[in-house]
Design a protein around this motif. Structure first.
Motif, PDB file in Angstrom:
ATOM      1  N   PRO A 500      -4.362  -6.777   5.625  1.00 26.62           N
ATOM      2  CA  PRO A 500      -3.504  -6.118   4.634  1.00 26.62           C
ATOM      3  C   PRO A 500      -4.083  -4.787   4.185  1.00 26.62           C
ATOM      4  CG  PRO A 500      -3.666  -8.461   4.167  1.00 26.62           C
ATOM      5  CD  PRO A 500      -4.628  -8.181   5.274  1.00 26.62           C
ATOM      6  N   ALA A 501      -5.413  -4.704   4.106  1.00 29.31           N
ATOM      7  CA  ALA A 501      -6.028  -3.447   3.676  1.00 29.31           C
ATOM      8  C   ALA A 501      -5.747  -2.329   4.675  1.00 29.31           C
ATOM      9  CB  ALA A 501      -7.535  -3.640   3.509  1.00 29.31           C
ATOM     10  N   GLN A 502      -5.744  -2.652   5.981  1.00 25.38           N
ATOM     11  CA  GLN A 502      -5.449  -1.635   6.985  1.00 25.38           C
ATOM     12  C   GLN A 502      -3.999  -1.145   6.855  1.00 25.38           C
ATOM     13  OE1 GLN A 502      -6.918  -4.161  10.280  1.00 25.38           O
ATOM     14  NE2 GLN A 502      -7.977  -2.326  10.999  1.00 25.38           N
ATOM     15  N   LEU A 503      -3.074  -2.105   6.714  1.00 23.42           N
ATOM     16  CA  LEU A 503      -1.682  -1.717   6.560  1.00 23.42           C
ATOM     17  C   LEU A 503      -1.480  -0.869   5.315  1.00 23.42           C
ATOM     18  CD1 LEU A 503       0.070  -5.027   7.613  1.00 23.42           C
ATOM     19  CD2 LEU A 503      -0.063  -2.918   8.901  1.00 23.42           C
ATOM     20  N   GLU A 504      -2.185  -1.235   4.231  1.00 23.91           N
ATOM     21  CA  GLU A 504      -2.084  -0.459   2.998  1.00 23.91           C
ATOM     22  C   GLU A 504      -2.619   0.961   3.224  1.00 23.91           C
ATOM     23  OE1 GLU A 504      -3.721  -0.595  -1.634  1.00 23.91           O
ATOM     24  OE2 GLU A 504      -4.011  -2.303  -0.289  1.00 23.91           O
ATOM     25  N   GLU A 505      -3.702   1.067   3.981  1.00 20.90           N
ATOM     26  CA  GLU A 505      -4.266   2.384   4.268  1.00 20.90           C
ATOM     27  C   GLU A 505      -3.292   3.223   5.092  1.00 20.90           C
ATOM     28  OE1 GLU A 505      -8.355   4.355   6.129  1.00 20.90           O
ATOM     29  OE2 GLU A 505      -7.705   2.375   6.775  1.00 20.90           O
ATOM     30  N   PHE A 506      -2.626   2.590   6.087  1.00 21.12           N
ATOM     31  CA  PHE A 506      -1.651   3.312   6.887  1.00 21.12           C
ATOM     32  C   PHE A 506      -0.512   3.843   6.011  1.00 21.12           C
ATOM     33  CE2 PHE A 506      -2.816   0.459  10.723  1.00 21.12           C
ATOM     34  CZ  PHE A 506      -3.951   1.220  10.911  1.00 21.12           C
ATOM     35  N   GLU A 507       0.004   2.993   5.119  1.00 18.74           N
ATOM     36  CA  GLU A 507       1.121   3.415   4.282  1.00 18.74           C
ATOM     37  C   GLU A 507       0.692   4.538   3.345  1.00 18.74           C
ATOM     38  OE1 GLU A 507       2.844   0.299   2.017  1.00 18.74           O
ATOM     39  OE2 GLU A 507       4.378   1.560   1.118  1.00 18.74           O
ATOM     40  N   ALA A 508      -0.495   4.418   2.740  1.00 17.83           N
ATOM     41  CA  ALA A 508      -0.969   5.456   1.824  1.00 17.83           C
ATOM     42  C   ALA A 508      -1.112   6.791   2.551  1.00 17.83           C
ATOM     43  CB  ALA A 508      -2.299   5.034   1.211  1.00 17.83           C
ATOM     44  N   THR A 509      -1.608   6.767   3.774  1.00 17.52           N
ATOM     45  CA  THR A 509      -1.754   8.004   4.543  1.00 17.52           C
ATOM     46  C   THR A 509      -0.387   8.623   4.843  1.00 17.52           C
ATOM     47  OG1 THR A 509      -3.773   7.133   5.557  1.00 17.52           O
ATOM     48  CG2 THR A 509      -2.708   8.989   6.655  1.00 17.52           C
ATOM     49  N   PHE A 510       0.577   7.771   5.219  1.00 14.98           N
ATOM     50  CA  PHE A 510       1.930   8.278   5.479  1.00 14.98           C
ATOM     51  C   PHE A 510       2.484   8.973   4.243  1.00 14.98           C
ATOM     52  CE2 PHE A 510       5.888   8.188   7.891  1.00 14.98           C
ATOM     53  CZ  PHE A 510       6.840   8.319   6.883  1.00 14.98           C
ATOM     54  N   ARG A 511       2.370   8.333   3.091  1.00 16.95           N
ATOM     55  CA  ARG A 511       2.908   8.916   1.856  1.00 16.95           C
ATOM     56  C   ARG A 511       2.182  10.224   1.503  1.00 16.95           C
ATOM     57  NH1 ARG A 511       7.417   6.523   2.565  1.00 16.95           N
ATOM     58  NH2 ARG A 511       7.331   4.259   2.372  1.00 16.95           N
ATOM     59  N   HIS A 512       0.890  10.251   1.783  1.00 17.25           N
ATOM     60  CA  HIS A 512       0.113  11.450   1.441  1.00 17.25           C
ATOM     61  C   HIS A 512       0.619  12.673   2.199  1.00 17.25           C
ATOM     62  CE1 HIS A 512      -3.385  13.878   0.332  1.00 17.25           C
ATOM     63  NE2 HIS A 512      -3.417  14.268   1.604  1.00 17.25           N
ATOM     64  N   PHE A 513       0.914  12.508   3.476  1.00 23.22           N
ATOM     65  CA  PHE A 513       1.312  13.645   4.283  1.00 23.22           C
ATOM     66  C   PHE A 513       2.831  13.868   4.302  1.00 23.22           C
ATOM     67  CE2 PHE A 513      -2.921  12.746   5.947  1.00 23.22           C
ATOM     68  CZ  PHE A 513      -3.458  14.022   5.939  1.00 23.22           C
TER      69      PHE A 513
END
Length: 636
Positions: A500-513
């Protein structure tokens, strides 16, 4: 000072201009020169003393561009003596830079030939951005932002570190130490550092990075600690080396993890195969021992003795034979599971040792059935009165049921192919077994008729209603168990190992950019997101990937992005992936050594298995031929 007057005359002026701080120029010149020399010396070329002067004839600049651009610039003057020859060389280099879509403004060949330090440093900075930092993100602005985001994420657990920029945030050396400790805690004990020893911490990080990570010292301690504001371009150039070094380390760790997972799978398969062969050998030996016991039995025409043989045989059928039947069904299921598991991981089919194959077990089982019939007849000839017609009916029905059971059991043991095909086959076998309930009911009615006719035993079958009910029940359970197993294997094949932490990191990166919150990424934003997560692609690779994922729309949706990141991060033990993993650990050698395997942090059991399983290399006395090994374990 002298000032220009109208008409071109000079006059003296008493105005004193403020001194220009040239510290940045000195630091950049030193840092960029070290960066250039690191590339030149990798290809056995002479290092430069100072790029601001040593690029004047264009030869060193051409060599640098050929190395980092991985292309030949064509013919040039290797020993220019005249100014025109030097200008021609430099123009060739500048044309190559512009051909890579790099915008060079306000700089010409004469500026480099005349050693204009400001313009030369600006040009080198653009080259560094394009060939070192921009592969982390797109263009200058994105490059700084993506690299900064990576540094912030990696140093977030360290309360003494707050990376906000590429100048002041690095002055105490702790940010460099934190990056090293985060990725290689074995090299540096961050928590034992004296946080007040600024120069000591900086020197420690620089030394460790150079000696253990292969990162050249592009900066000196005084370049960062002894200036009011460190030069951000020089710091960015140096920090980018950390990103690339740890990105390569991550690939080696991933390769080790994948090999470890593969070794675990192979060990599991080996254990199942060994268990199958040992149990088949034991069952065949027990069956043959019972047949020899019956062959030596001596019968007398005495009803009591014949009855005793009959009772012993009945006890065998109700006890030992059922235990064997259960074991045989379990072995058929185990063999099917072995083959299914090997298909799941694309391994070649399992071939048991001679004498232990399914056909050998079936032959022994058939011989046992024939021996049972013979033994039963030898007993019955002393105690039965013929009720032939009724017995024939009973035997035909019972044998028909057993034939169906044997056919189902054989089909289950020979199961192979793709998982979907196996599941369809097992479902068909279940449908074939369902009518056996009605057949058993008819057989039970026949058995009652035989009892009414005082027929206690049968000449034409060894299968009682109880036997066939038991075998049918066991067969149905085996089929249902097999169906569940295949379904579980399908889930295993399609399951991702992302947390779940990896998926959360992917989503946060998407939102950031996703700057405009449009829930899609253009090519620049998508590349920035990938690079900030540590996944770098060459220009041509990224272009092909972006065209594939965007499907001509000009953007990447959130769903496509998440699916791609899951696919990119998930481990799969395909032959190609395992070959790549071996190559990474072997440093592109044709063989891999036990020392290579230990450096990849494989577990001791995994290393032990691989060393035992891989053939020796023909080109190295202490190496192992991983290519031959992979060819042996995967289907051709």
């Amino acid at each position: 000072m002298l000032c220009a007057m109208p008409g071109g005359h000079l006059r003296s002026s008493s105005v004193i201009m403020p001194a220009v701080d040239k510290t940045w120029e000195s630091v950049q010149s030193k840092t960029f020169t070290k960066w250039v020399n690191a590339r030149l010396t990798e290809h056995s070329l002479e290092p430069l003393n100072n790029i601001c002067t040593d690029f004047a004839d264009g030869t060193a600049l051409i060599h640098l561009l050929e190395i980092i651009g991985d292309a030949s610039l064509g013919r040039f003057n290797h020993n220019p003596r005249m100014r025109i020859q030097k200008v021609e060389n430099v123009n060739l280099a500048l044309d190559f830079i512009r051909s890579r879509s790099i915008n060079l403004t306000n700089i010409g060949a004469e500026d480099i030939v005349d050693s204009n330090p400001k313009l030369i440093l600006g040009m080198i900075w653009i080259i560094i951005l394009r060939f070192t930092i921009e592969d982390i993100n797109e263009e200058g602005l994105s490059a700084m932002e993506g690299l900064l985001l990576w540094c912030q994420r990696k140093t977030a657990p360290y309360k003494d570190v707050d990376v906000q920029n590429f100048h002041y945030s690095w002055k105490d050396g702790l940010a460099f130490c934190a990056l090293i400790h985060r990725h290689r805690p074995d090299l540096l004990d961050y928590h034992a550092l004296d946080k007040s020893d600024v120069r000591g911490n900086m020197a420690l990080a620089f030394d460790i990075a150079e000696h253990y990570l292969g990162i050249p010292k592009l900066l000196d301690v005084e370049d960062v600690c002894d200036v009011s504001k460190p030069d951000d371009r020089s710091v960015m150039t140096y920090v980018a080396q950390y990103f690339h070094a740890f990105s390569s380390l991550s690939k080696a760790e991933t390769a080790g993890r994948r090999l470890g997972k593969f070794a675990d799978v192979m060990q599991s398969v080996f254990d199942m195969q060994h268990d199958y062969e040992a149990r088949v050998a034991q069952l065949i030996a027990a069956v043959r021992a019972k047949q020899e016991e019956w062959r030596r039995a001596e019968f007398e025409p005495v009803y009591a003795k014949a009855r005793r043989f009959s009772d012993e045989f009945n006890r065998y059928k109700a006890g030992l034979k059922r235990t064997w039947t259960h074991e045989k069904i379990e072995l058929d299921t185990l063999l099917g599971n072995i083959q299914t598991k090997r298909v799941t991981y694309n391994l070649s089919p399992f071939a048991p040792k001679a004498g232990l194959a399914p056909k050998d077990l079936e032959a022994a089982w058939s011989e046992l059935a024939a021996s049972e019939v013979r033994h039963r007849k030898n007993i019955n000839q002393y105690i039965r009165e013929s009720r032939d017609a009724l017995q024939r009916r009973y035997g035909s029905e019972a044998n028909g049921i057993q034939t169906v059971l044997n056919s189902i059991s054989n089909s289950l043991a020979q199961l192979g192919g793709e998982l979907d095909d196996q599941l369809a086959t097992v479902t068909g076998l279940i449908n074939r077994a369902k009518p056996l309930a009605a057949a058993l009911k008819r057989l039970s009615e026949l058995e009652k008729l035989c009892a009414d006719a005082n027929i206690d035993e049968h000449d034409y079958t060894v299968y009682s209603v109880g036997d066939l009910e038991y075998d049918t029940e066991m067969t149905m359970k085996a089929l249902e168990k097999k169906a569940r197993f295949i379904e579980n294997q399908s889930v295993v094949r399609n399951m991702t190992n992302l947390t779940p932490a990896q998926l959360e990191e992917f989503e946060a990166t998407f939102r950031h950019f996703d700057r405009d919150s449009s829930n899609v990424l253009n090519d620049a934003e998508f590349r920035a997101a990938l690079d900030s997560l540590g996944h770098s692609f060459a220009d041509d690779e990224f272009g092909a990937l972006y065209d594939q994922l965007s499907c001509g729309t000009g953007y990447i949706t959130f769903e496509v992005y998440i699916r791609f990141m899951v696919e990119l991060t998930e481990d799969q033990t395909t032959p190609e992936q395992l070959l790549q993993s071996f190559r990474v650990i072997a440093a592109d050698k044709e063989y891999v050594t036990e020392a290579d395997l230990r450096l990849s942090e494989l577990s001791a059991p995994s290393i032990s298995y691989l060393v035992r399983a891989m053939p020796k290399s023909a080109v190295s006395s202490n190496g192992f031929d991983y290519l031959a090994y992979l060819r042996g374990v995967f289907q051709r």
